[in-house]
Design an enzyme around this catalytic site. Structure first.
Site, mmCIF file in Angstrom:
data_model
loop_
_atom_site.group_PDB
_atom_site.id
_atom_site.type_symbol
_atom_site.label_atom_id
_atom_site.label_comp_id
_atom_site.label_asym_id
_atom_site.label_seq_id
_atom_site.Cartn_x
_atom_site.Cartn_y
_atom_site.Cartn_z
ATOM 1 C CE1 TYR A 142 -12.243 -2.051 9.014
ATOM 2 C CE2 TYR A 142 -13.992 -3.032 7.696
ATOM 3 C CZ TYR A 142 -13.134 -1.993 7.959
ATOM 4 O OH TYR A 142 -13.152 -0.879 7.164
ATOM 5 C CB ALA A 145 -17.925 -0.300 1.225
ATOM 6 N NE ARG A 195 -18.131 4.719 6.445
ATOM 7 C CZ ARG A 195 -18.298 4.639 7.750
ATOM 8 N NH1 ARG A 195 -19.485 4.327 8.235
ATOM 9 N NH2 ARG A 195 -17.282 4.833 8.572
ATOM 10 C CD GLN A 229 -7.919 -1.037 9.531
ATOM 11 O OE1 GLN A 229 -6.782 -0.934 9.057
ATOM 12 N NE2 GLN A 229 -8.829 -0.099 9.425
ATOM 13 C CB THR A 249 -4.591 5.496 0.445
ATOM 14 O OG1 THR A 249 -3.709 6.606 0.413
ATOM 15 C CG2 THR A 249 -3.913 4.303 1.073
ATOM 16 C CD GLU A 296 -2.672 1.435 2.459
ATOM 17 O OE1 GLU A 296 -3.710 0.767 2.558
ATOM 18 O OE2 GLU A 296 -2.280 2.232 3.346
ATOM 19 C CG HIS A 313 -15.823 -0.648 11.222
ATOM 20 N ND1 HIS A 313 -16.704 0.358 11.558
ATOM 21 C CD2 HIS A 313 -14.971 -0.110 10.324
ATOM 22 C CE1 HIS A 313 -16.396 1.453 10.861
ATOM 23 N NE2 HIS A 313 -15.345 1.190 10.109
HETATM 24 P P1 FAD Z 1 -18.491 -0.243 5.081
HETATM 25 O O1 FAD Z 1 -18.293 -1.640 4.638
HETATM 26 O O2 FAD Z 1 -19.537 0.561 4.415
HETATM 27 O O3 FAD Z 1 -18.778 -0.274 6.664
HETATM 28 C C1 FAD Z 1 -18.826 0.927 7.425
HETATM 29 C C2 FAD Z 1 -19.665 0.727 8.679
HETATM 30 O O4 FAD Z 1 -21.033 0.573 8.303
HETATM 31 C C3 FAD Z 1 -19.289 -0.532 9.444
HETATM 32 O O5 FAD Z 1 -19.464 -0.303 10.838
HETATM 33 C C4 FAD Z 1 -20.303 -1.560 8.966
HETATM 34 O O6 FAD Z 1 -20.543 -2.539 9.952
HETATM 35 C C5 FAD Z 1 -21.540 -0.702 8.697
HETATM 36 N N1 FAD Z 1 -22.337 -1.200 7.567
HETATM 37 C C6 FAD Z 1 -21.903 -1.436 6.304
HETATM 38 N N2 FAD Z 1 -22.916 -1.832 5.525
HETATM 39 C C7 FAD Z 1 -24.026 -1.827 6.313
HETATM 40 C C8 FAD Z 1 -25.396 -2.141 6.090
HETATM 41 N N3 FAD Z 1 -25.823 -2.536 4.890
HETATM 42 N N4 FAD Z 1 -26.254 -2.017 7.128
HETATM 43 C C9 FAD Z 1 -25.836 -1.616 8.365
HETATM 44 N N5 FAD Z 1 -24.531 -1.305 8.628
HETATM 45 C C10 FAD Z 1 -23.652 -1.415 7.619
HETATM 46 N N6 FAD Z 1 -10.089 4.996 4.274
HETATM 47 C C11 FAD Z 1 -9.860 6.050 3.437
HETATM 48 O O7 FAD Z 1 -10.397 7.140 3.684
HETATM 49 N N7 FAD Z 1 -9.058 5.934 2.322
HETATM 50 C C12 FAD Z 1 -8.479 4.758 1.993
HETATM 51 O O8 FAD Z 1 -7.777 4.683 0.974
HETATM 52 C C13 FAD Z 1 -8.684 3.631 2.848
HETATM 53 N N8 FAD Z 1 -8.122 2.440 2.558
HETATM 54 C C14 FAD Z 1 -8.408 1.348 3.349
HETATM 55 C C15 FAD Z 1 -7.858 0.104 2.989
HETATM 56 C C16 FAD Z 1 -8.130 -1.018 3.760
HETATM 57 C C17 FAD Z 1 -7.557 -2.354 3.360
HETATM 58 C C18 FAD Z 1 -8.949 -0.904 4.924
HETATM 59 C C19 FAD Z 1 -9.237 -2.105 5.792
HETATM 60 C C20 FAD Z 1 -9.478 0.327 5.295
HETATM 61 C C21 FAD Z 1 -9.232 1.465 4.509
HETATM 62 N N9 FAD Z 1 -9.753 2.715 4.819
HETATM 63 C C22 FAD Z 1 -9.525 3.794 4.001
HETATM 64 C C23 FAD Z 1 -10.550 2.891 6.041
HETATM 65 C C24 FAD Z 1 -12.074 2.655 5.817
HETATM 66 O O9 FAD Z 1 -12.559 3.617 4.925
HETATM 67 C C25 FAD Z 1 -12.743 2.756 7.174
HETATM 68 O O10 FAD Z 1 -12.431 1.627 7.948
HETATM 69 C C26 FAD Z 1 -14.234 3.030 7.164
HETATM 70 O O11 FAD Z 1 -14.622 3.388 8.497
HETATM 71 C C27 FAD Z 1 -15.099 1.861 6.743
HETATM 72 O O12 FAD Z 1 -14.935 1.550 5.433
HETATM 73 P P2 FAD Z 1 -15.607 0.229 4.798
HETATM 74 O O13 FAD Z 1 -15.299 0.245 3.374
HETATM 75 O O14 FAD Z 1 -15.302 -0.965 5.604
HETATM 76 O O15 FAD Z 1 -17.183 0.613 5.010
#
Ligand code: FAD
Length: 322
Positions: free
Chosen positions: A162, A132, A114, A193, A55, A24, A166
């Site tokens: 995760y 996401a 997200r 993560q 990122t 990364e 999370h």
């Molecule tokens: P989601 O999967 O949407 O989840 C977010 C929250 O919503 C979680 O608590 C989940 O339980 C909840 N949720 C999701 N879907 C639903 C649903 N349908 N109903 C109810 N609850 C739901 N951040 C950046 O800003 N830039 C980056 O480049 C970046 N790169 C990353 C790379 C990796 C490998 C990882 C693990 C994380 C990265 N992050 C980055 C951080 C990430 O954006 C955060 O962890 C963020 O808080 C959650 O993103 P997510 O895609 O998991 O979201």
């Protein structure tokens, strides 16, 4: 019982599968940072990774520098970029434009995220995608509209997974439900993560497989060599660093001793994930190569055999970069 199919008994499909290697990177924030990043890119390229991820700031805060870095990777190196994309704070229309722009530049892998909510705790921008999962569906729609342009390579969509809960999620079980929903929406693979305890990746895999998640889940591992960085990451991600390791690193007498302790702990973490069947290893580099390469050196990953022409292309790039 029917006899085993020809595919099941094919000799080339038995034996050790190669382990994917990726890094990364984040877009540089200054010309000086860019210079040092390009040294790092040269060093990482020499290890012939399968992809490097770039990122993306939440709300697209660094869109231009991210796209510029991805473009340069595509045009000037042998590396394949995986573009992170966050949906928080952007409308579907804006995101569709960015996805189209990335595909037009030649990107074929997107990590659909997200992004973190604004620190002020404010409401999501009106019309912004919520999860996401919504972004995955949008990527698949843009891809569908361009299917004829993508005959030589569809889009691989990755998502976050995760090993520890999370911070906004009610439970680890809920995280798995979300991962399953992302798979149903079209995710091809997941990257985890950061995690700091050897059993956490295996536990995630057990829970995910039991729930029906079948996509590859690649462990994201950071070099555990800096107390400051471990504490900062702990605060940012809500993942608790191991107190004993922090103590050992802090009390090391010399820099070399600290590095030895940190690299050993990282290798143990990565090996535990590989023993649990990890299909690859994603190293969080923080735009620095030295510690990531120390870890890699001690791991001896089974890597795919590359063609001579690819190895020559990498060697030519090394000469040009030096
Ligand atoms: P989601 O999967 O949407 O989840 C977010 C929250 O919503 C979680 O608590 C989940 O339980 C909840 N949720 C999701 N879907 C639903 C649903 N349908 N109903 C109810 N609850 C739901 N951040 C950046 O800003 N830039 C980056 O480049 C970046 N790169 C990353 C790379 C990796 C490998 C990882 C693990 C994380 C990265 N992050 C980055 C951080 C990430 O954006 C955060 O962890 C963020 O808080 C959650 O993103 P997510 O895609 O998991 O979201």
């Amino acid at each position: 019982m029917s006899p085993p199919s020809l595919i099941e008994t094919h000799p080339n499909l038995s034996g050790t599968a190669p382990v994917a290697l990726s890094y990364e990177l984040f877009p540089p924030r200054s010309p000086k940072a860019a210079e040092s990043l390009w040294t790092t890119i040269g060093e990482l390229e020499a290890t012939d990774p399968d992809y490097v991820s770039v990122t993306y700031g939440a709300s697209g805060s660094n869109r231009d520098t991210a796209v510029e870095l991805i473009n340069r990777l595509l045009l000037e190196t042998t590396l394949r970029p995986l573009a992170h994309l966050t949906c928080v704070g952007n409308t579907p229309q804006e995101l569709a434009e960015i996805i189209g722009e990335l595909l037009d530049h030649g990107v074929r892998g997107i990590l659909a995220l997200r992004g973190d909510q604004p620190k002020d705790g404010g409401e999501q921008a009106k019309g912004s995608l919520r999860y996401a999962q919504d972004l995955i569906e949008l990527i698949r729609r843009v891809e569908q509209r361009r299917s004829a342009l993508l005959c030589a390579g569809k889009v691989a969509v990755g998502v976050a997974a995760y090993p520890t809960k999370h911070p906004e999620s009610p439970s680890e079980a809920h995280d798995i439900e979300v991962l399953l929903a992302k798979q149903r929406s079209g995710a091809d693979f997941a990257i985890t993560q950061v995690f700091f305890r050897t059993e956490q990746y295996a536990d995630l895999i057990t829970r995910a497989r039991r729930a029906g998640v079948t996509i590859p889940i690649v462990p994201g591992v950071m070099p555990l060599t800096s107390v400051r960085r471990l504490k900062r990451l702990g605060e940012l991600t809500g993942v608790e660093p191991v107190p004993e390791l922090l103590e050992q690193l802090a009390s090391a007498d010399t820099e070399a001793e600290r590095l030895r302790i940190g690299v050993r702990a990282t290798v143990d973490l990565a090996n535990a994930a590989l023993d649990a069947g990890a299909p690859g290893l994603h190293l969080y580099t923080f735009n620095e190569h030295a510690h990531a390469l120390e870890v890699l050196d001690k791991l001896a990953l089974p890597r795919p055999a590359r063609s001579i022409s690819r190895l020559n292309a990498i060697a030519r790039r090394q000469v040009l970069a030096s």
